[in-house]
Design an enzyme around this catalytic site. Structure first.
Site, PDB file in Angstrom:
ATOM      1  N   LYS A   5       0.830  -1.212   0.000  1.00 51.73           N
ATOM      2  CA  LYS A   5       0.000   0.000   0.000  1.00 51.73           C
ATOM      3  C   LYS A   5       0.865   1.263   0.000  1.00 51.73           C
ATOM      4  O   LYS A   5       0.634   2.198  -0.759  1.00 51.73           O
ATOM      5  CB  LYS A   5      -0.896  -0.024   1.237  1.00 51.73           C
ATOM      6  CG  LYS A   5      -1.535   1.312   1.568  1.00 51.73           C
ATOM      7  CD  LYS A   5      -2.309   1.229   2.881  1.00 51.73           C
ATOM      8  CE  LYS A   5      -2.955   2.561   3.217  1.00 51.73           C
ATOM      9  NZ  LYS A   5      -2.122   3.429   4.036  1.00 51.73           N
ATOM     10  N   ASN A   6       1.865   1.308   0.879  1.00 53.76           N
ATOM     11  CA  ASN A   6       2.641   2.543   1.022  1.00 53.76           C
ATOM     12  C   ASN A   6       3.485   2.837  -0.218  1.00 53.76           C
ATOM     13  O   ASN A   6       3.773   3.981  -0.525  1.00 53.76           O
ATOM     14  CB  ASN A   6       3.524   2.477   2.278  1.00 53.76           C
ATOM     15  CG  ASN A   6       2.686   2.505   3.549  1.00 53.76           C
ATOM     16  OD1 ASN A   6       1.484   2.745   3.497  1.00 53.76           O
ATOM     17  ND2 ASN A   6       3.305   2.254   4.684  1.00 53.76           N
ATOM     18  N   ARG A  53      -5.421  10.833   2.557  1.00 54.27           N
ATOM     19  CA  ARG A  53      -4.107  11.273   3.003  1.00 54.27           C
ATOM     20  C   ARG A  53      -3.069  11.172   1.887  1.00 54.27           C
ATOM     21  O   ARG A  53      -2.183  12.002   1.766  1.00 54.27           O
ATOM     22  CB  ARG A  53      -3.678  10.428   4.199  1.00 54.27           C
ATOM     23  CG  ARG A  53      -2.342  10.800   4.771  1.00 54.27           C
ATOM     24  CD  ARG A  53      -2.093  10.130   6.101  1.00 54.27           C
ATOM     25  NE  ARG A  53      -2.663  10.897   7.181  1.00 54.27           N
ATOM     26  CZ  ARG A  53      -2.173  12.039   7.622  1.00 54.27           C
ATOM     27  NH1 ARG A  53      -1.147  12.594   7.043  1.00 54.27           N
ATOM     28  NH2 ARG A  53      -2.725  12.662   8.637  1.00 54.27           N
ATOM     29  N   ASP A 102      -5.730   8.804   8.668  1.00 48.46           N
ATOM     30  CA  ASP A 102      -5.685   8.098   9.948  1.00 48.46           C
ATOM     31  C   ASP A 102      -5.643   9.018  11.153  1.00 48.46           C
ATOM     32  O   ASP A 102      -5.057  10.076  11.116  1.00 48.46           O
ATOM     33  CB  ASP A 102      -4.383   7.285  10.003  1.00 48.46           C
ATOM     34  CG  ASP A 102      -4.647   5.823   9.793  1.00 48.46           C
ATOM     35  OD1 ASP A 102      -5.827   5.463   9.711  1.00 48.46           O
ATOM     36  OD2 ASP A 102      -3.688   5.058   9.709  1.00 48.46           O
ATOM     37  N   ASP A 148       4.408   0.249  11.748  1.00 48.70           N
ATOM     38  CA  ASP A 148       3.144  -0.378  11.354  1.00 48.70           C
ATOM     39  C   ASP A 148       2.989  -1.801  11.871  1.00 48.70           C
ATOM     40  O   ASP A 148       1.887  -2.338  11.850  1.00 48.70           O
ATOM     41  CB  ASP A 148       3.017  -0.390   9.825  1.00 48.70           C
ATOM     42  CG  ASP A 148       2.615   0.976   9.281  1.00 48.70           C
ATOM     43  OD1 ASP A 148       2.166   1.811  10.078  1.00 48.70           O
ATOM     44  OD2 ASP A 148       2.748   1.198   8.066  1.00 48.70           O
ATOM     45  N   MET A 197       7.556   6.437  17.376  1.00 49.70           N
ATOM     46  CA  MET A 197       7.378   7.366  16.261  1.00 49.70           C
ATOM     47  C   MET A 197       6.007   8.038  16.194  1.00 49.70           C
ATOM     48  O   MET A 197       5.851   9.071  15.576  1.00 49.70           O
ATOM     49  CB  MET A 197       7.688   6.657  14.941  1.00 49.70           C
ATOM     50  CG  MET A 197       9.187   6.352  14.807  1.00 49.70           C
ATOM     51  SD  MET A 197       9.560   5.213  13.472  1.00 49.70           S
ATOM     52  CE  MET A 197       9.272   6.243  12.039  1.00 49.70           C
TER      53      MET A 197
END
Length: 435
Positions: A23-24, A98, A122, A320, A342
């Site tokens: 996804k990223n 986003r 998010d 994540d 983070m």
């Protein structure tokens, strides 16, 4: 009416599962098609909401998008409708996504201007966008925020390469600045650059398109500006967050699972962190095989002190997967301190796990100590709501391992990041229904 998953847990699963595309990475490489008017073909694109919304947004701007096979698209960004960026349609679509921030860099680089509505996404603490904008400004862009219509307007008619020290090693920030710098005049140096595999993939793709980026994989990138880029073909990496989630799922449910085509060398320390929790896994070709385990024991540090697992920028452990590690530790033997450095507020889903019978001490918004149950006590099914993508899947894993019925609401959050997760888990034998 919102959708929910109903899960009857407590049964081992078995079989093979293939991770989706990352996804990223998708949000970055798909935005990069705006840098050229030639055709770009991208394969292994995950079929998830955030990515589909971005592809739709590109279509609205005038990019010709075509799905030529399962998970493969072609993009031709020849005629871009500049007026679209001031429209209400762009505001509502771009504001709800986003990832829409990722189109700003390519648009600035190619057209010298861009607008962006204030982005959403998010709820995991303050995810600042300053890094992106400071980078654009250093390259010579000027922007003003219009509070009346909620748009940032950026003018970048004269982009000039420069030295940039990023205030944080933001993956999306680095990607956006790289995409802007490839078409800027002169040389740009980015120090404290993110070096995640996603970003390496983007840089390799841009180089195939004719960019001149060196230092890929390090935190110091040097970019010599070129005047134009051409088309290319690109295949996305499998999603390492999914791979980690499936490793955790196998351990927690005592299942024998093979995860297919994982691009093992791109997983960094992810497999090792799961091994520290006592999970056995072996590499077979490019598949990860996890045997059924009744029992896994958390290692201690050499001096016997409690194991700490913390996130860090790549090649450190990705934030994540911390919520997944936290859930998997519930049924391990031993204790572990999970330290989420983070982001704040990402551990706030532990109250649901406590209701299920987990032994967790939430120390503060960043730290939780998990005291493993060693599978002596099974979790019990409950009704719960998913706060964000990663917590959602962690709760799903907990539910699959729990005795009895669980209901998870707000699964839209899970589906922003994981495609057809229910069908794929059913294929392993999970008892999961969507209502």
């Amino acid at each position: 009416m919102t959708n929910a998953f109903v899960i009857n847990g407590g049964k081992p699963l078995k079989g093979e599962i293939t991770p989706q595309g990352a996804k990223n990475e998708a949000l970055q490489v798909i935005s990069a098609v705006l840098l050229t008017e030639e055709k770009v073909t991208i394969s292994n694109i995950p079929d998830i909401k955030d990515v589909n919304k971005l592809i739709e947004l590109l279509g609205d701007m005038g990019v010709i998008t075509e799905k030529i096979a399962d998970a493969t698209y072609t993009f031709v960004a020849k005629d871009i409708d500049q007026d679209f960026f001031q429209s209400e349609a762009f505001k509502s679509k771009g504001g709800g996504l986003r990832g829409s921030i990722m189109i700003v860099g390519p648009l600035l680089a190619r057209f010298g201007k861009a607008s962006i509505p204030k982005p959403g996404g998010d709820k995991i603490g303050r995810r600042r966008l300053d890094t992106h904008f400071l980078g654009f400004e250093k390259l010579g862009a000027q922007f003003n925020y219009n509070p009346e219509d909620g748009f940032f307007n950026v003018d970048a008619s004269n982009l000039q390469g420069t030295y940039i020290l990023l205030d944080e090693a933001s993956v999306t920030g680095t990607a956006n600045i790289v995409m802007t710098a490839v078409l800027s005049k002169g040389t740009t140096t980015i120090y404290n650059a993110a070096c995640e595999p996603y970003l390496q993939q983007l840089c390799k793709m841009l180089n195939r398109m004719g960019a001149k980026i060196s230092g890929i994989g390090s935190n110091l990138l040097t970019i010599e500006g070129v005047t134009k880029l051409g088309g290319t073909e690109h295949r996305m990496l499998p999603d390492m967050i999914e791979i980690g989630s499936f490793i955790g799922l196998a351990a927690m449910t005592g299942s024998e699972i093979t995860i297919k085509d994982v691009q093992y060398k791109e997983l960094g320390m992810i497999p090792d962190v799961f091994k520290r929790l006592g999970i056995k896994l072996e590499l077979r070709g490019d598949d990860i095989y996890i045997p059924a385990q009744d029992h896994y024991e958390i290692e201690t540090f050499i001096d016997g002190s409690i194991m700490t697992i913390a996130d860090a920028p790549w090649p450190g452990f990705t934030p994540d997967l911390l919520s997944i590690v936290l859930v998997v530790a519930i049924q391990a033997k031993g204790s572990v301190l999970i330290h989420q450095k983070m982001f704040e507020s990402r551990l706030f889903f532990v109250d649901k796990l406590l209701d299920m019978g987990a032994q967790i001490i939430l120390c503060d918004p960043h730290r939780a100590t998990v005291i493993g149950l060693d599978k002596q006590v099974q979790l019990r099914g409950i009704s719960m709501t998913s706060p964000d993508i990663r917590a959602g899947v962690s709760l799903l894993i907990a539910a699959l391992s729990a005795q009895g019925k669980s209901t998870i609401y707000n699964i839209e959050q899970i589906e922003r990041g994981y495609q057809n997760i229910d069908t794929r888990l059913k294929a392993l034998g999970a008892d999961i229904t969507r209502i």
